[in-house]
Design a protein around this motif. Structure first.
Motif, mmCIF file in Angstrom:
data_model
loop_
_atom_site.group_PDB
_atom_site.id
_atom_site.type_symbol
_atom_site.label_atom_id
_atom_site.label_comp_id
_atom_site.label_asym_id
_atom_site.label_seq_id
_atom_site.Cartn_x
_atom_site.Cartn_y
_atom_site.Cartn_z
ATOM 1 N N ILE A 1 0.853 -1.081 -0.052
ATOM 2 C CA ILE A 1 0.065 -0.114 -0.160
ATOM 3 C C ILE A 1 0.959 1.195 0.133
ATOM 4 N N GLN A 2 0.807 2.238 -1.013
ATOM 5 C CA GLN A 2 1.527 3.386 -1.118
ATOM 6 C C GLN A 2 0.613 4.445 -1.089
ATOM 7 N N LEU A 3 0.849 5.290 0.025
ATOM 8 C CA LEU A 3 0.273 6.278 0.116
ATOM 9 C C LEU A 3 1.389 7.871 -0.073
ATOM 10 N N ASP A 4 0.983 8.471 -1.195
ATOM 11 C CA ASP A 4 2.106 9.513 -1.256
ATOM 12 C C ASP A 4 2.055 10.861 -0.454
ATOM 13 N N LEU A 5 2.898 11.608 -0.782
ATOM 14 C CA LEU A 5 2.893 12.880 0.266
ATOM 15 C C LEU A 5 1.622 13.505 0.445
ATOM 16 N N GLY A 6 1.164 13.884 1.620
ATOM 17 C CA GLY A 6 -0.099 14.534 1.891
ATOM 18 C C GLY A 6 -1.375 13.903 1.947
ATOM 19 N N SER A 7 -1.221 12.440 1.826
ATOM 20 C CA SER A 7 -2.410 11.735 1.994
ATOM 21 C C SER A 7 -2.711 11.315 3.277
ATOM 22 N N THR A 8 -3.901 11.331 3.585
ATOM 23 C CA THR A 8 -4.630 10.855 4.958
ATOM 24 C C THR A 8 -5.612 9.614 4.835
ATOM 25 N N VAL A 9 -5.443 9.025 5.881
ATOM 26 C CA VAL A 9 -6.562 7.933 6.209
ATOM 27 C C VAL A 9 -7.015 8.181 7.586
ATOM 28 N N VAL A 10 -8.529 8.237 7.331
ATOM 29 C CA VAL A 10 -9.329 8.489 8.785
ATOM 30 C C VAL A 10 -10.112 7.147 8.908
ATOM 31 N N ALA A 11 -10.814 6.930 10.041
ATOM 32 C CA ALA A 11 -11.703 6.174 10.334
ATOM 33 C C ALA A 11 -12.868 6.035 9.463
ATOM 34 N N MET A 12 -13.700 5.157 9.536
ATOM 35 C CA MET A 12 -14.850 5.306 8.607
ATOM 36 C C MET A 12 -15.804 6.502 8.736
ATOM 37 N N PRO A 13 -15.788 7.426 7.498
ATOM 38 C CA PRO A 13 -16.494 8.481 7.725
ATOM 39 C C PRO A 13 -18.078 8.309 7.543
ATOM 40 N N GLU A 14 -18.771 9.240 7.987
ATOM 41 C CA GLU A 14 -20.071 9.505 7.943
ATOM 42 C C GLU A 14 -20.674 9.891 6.495
ATOM 43 N N GLU A 15 -21.908 10.244 6.212
ATOM 44 C CA GLU A 15 -22.268 10.634 4.638
ATOM 45 C C GLU A 15 -21.145 11.743 4.306
ATOM 46 N N THR A 16 -21.054 11.738 3.012
ATOM 47 C CA THR A 16 -19.967 12.828 2.501
ATOM 48 C C THR A 16 -20.911 13.669 1.417
ATOM 49 N N ALA A 17 -22.018 13.433 1.458
ATOM 50 C CA ALA A 17 -22.814 14.293 0.497
ATOM 51 C C ALA A 17 -22.530 15.527 0.711
ATOM 52 N N LYS A 18 -22.215 16.650 -0.649
ATOM 53 C CA LYS A 18 -21.825 17.916 -0.137
ATOM 54 C C LYS A 18 -23.005 18.765 -0.609
ATOM 55 N N VAL A 19 -23.692 19.572 0.284
ATOM 56 C CA VAL A 19 -24.851 20.393 0.340
ATOM 57 C C VAL A 19 -24.292 21.607 0.046
ATOM 58 N N PRO A 20 -24.434 22.100 -0.956
ATOM 59 C CA PRO A 20 -24.106 23.531 -1.202
ATOM 60 C C PRO A 20 -25.064 24.593 -0.521
ATOM 61 N N VAL A 21 -24.516 25.595 0.135
ATOM 62 C CA VAL A 21 -25.293 26.481 0.549
ATOM 63 C C VAL A 21 -25.423 27.734 -0.184
ATOM 64 N N PRO A 22 -26.407 27.923 -0.966
ATOM 65 C CA PRO A 22 -26.505 29.213 -1.786
ATOM 66 C C PRO A 22 -25.953 30.498 -1.136
ATOM 67 N N GLY A 23 -25.231 31.250 -1.981
ATOM 68 C CA GLY A 23 -24.773 32.610 -1.328
ATOM 69 C C GLY A 23 -23.866 32.642 -0.160
ATOM 70 N N SER A 24 -23.393 31.575 0.088
ATOM 71 C CA SER A 24 -22.497 31.464 1.555
ATOM 72 C C SER A 24 -21.282 32.340 1.223
ATOM 73 N N LEU A 25 -20.766 32.081 0.138
ATOM 74 C CA LEU A 25 -19.328 32.759 -0.101
ATOM 75 C C LEU A 25 -19.703 34.254 0.156
ATOM 76 N N PRO A 26 -20.422 34.883 -0.834
ATOM 77 C CA PRO A 26 -21.004 36.379 -0.735
ATOM 78 C C PRO A 26 -21.023 36.782 0.850
ATOM 79 N N LEU A 27 -21.812 35.950 1.588
ATOM 80 C CA LEU A 27 -22.254 36.300 2.737
ATOM 81 C C LEU A 27 -20.892 36.363 3.631
ATOM 82 N N LEU A 28 -19.896 35.300 3.576
ATOM 83 C CA LEU A 28 -18.843 35.390 4.216
ATOM 84 C C LEU A 28 -17.857 36.604 4.009
#
Length: 187
Positions: free
Chosen positions: A144-171
């Motif tokens: 098993i080869q992991l190159d520079l900067g790679s990370t392994v974590v425990a089993m993650p929960e859902e990864t669905a990305k939910v966009p928040v409309p307009g969040s960047l302009p508000l920030l």
């Protein structure tokens, strides 16, 4: 420690492909070579899938819809996934995803993979290029080869990305207001 035995499975069937910029969906079953071109998306639902091989172009994604149950992927030969690969889970967790290849697994930089991944062939390797984000259990008969900067974590929960409309302009507005307020206080 001994590794688990390889699963005995058969592949074969019609090849499946998705053109660049398109989305496709597969039902569980047997397939020949599966090929996703650049910037394409494959959606899988609950079931078991058998592929001869898997090739995925850069900036592509898989969507694992786990609302109906677990997803199992079995690949007879090599898996080659391009860079910037996006992995999404809906209505479930990485515990619901099992992937096994009897070939080698090579994944480009800045990609993701979650669940249990087993390179079960006698000479099978897993190779993840730089800055890969991995979650779950990864097993290989050889290396098993992991190159520079790679990370392994425990089993993650859902990864669905939910966009928040307009969040960047508000920030941006919030940060600008904070800077203006700080300037007034400093006077």
């Amino acid at each position: 420690n001994t590794l688990p035995p390889a699963t005995d499975f058969k592949t074969g069937g019609k090849a499946f492909g998705i053109k660049s910029g398109k989305t496709g969906e597969l039902a569980g079953g047997q397939y020949g070579k599966v090929n996703l071109e650049y910037d394409s998306t494959l959606k899988l639902s609950a079931g078991t899938y058998y592929f001869d091989s898997l090739t995925v172009g850069a900036e592509s994604s898989f969507i694992f819809d786990l609302s109906g149950g677990a997803i199992n992927l079995f690949i007879k030969d090599n898996v080659n996934i391009g860079s910037n690969f996006d992995f999404e889970m809906l209505n479930g967790t990485a515990n619901d995803i099992y992937t096994e290849t009897k070939g080698n697994w090579t994944q480009g930089a800045w990609g993701e993979w979650f669940g249990t991944l087993f390179a079960s062939g006698a000479n099978s390797n897993l190779h993840f290029n730089q800055d890969s984000k991995l979650g779950g259990t990864f097993i290989a008969r050889k290396n098993i080869q992991l190159d520079l900067g790679s990370t392994v974590v425990a089993m993650p929960e859902e990864t669905a990305k939910v966009p928040v409309p307009g969040s960047l302009p508000l920030l941006t507005i919030g940060l600008a207001s904070l800077a203006l307020l700080r300037r007034r206080i400093a006077r």
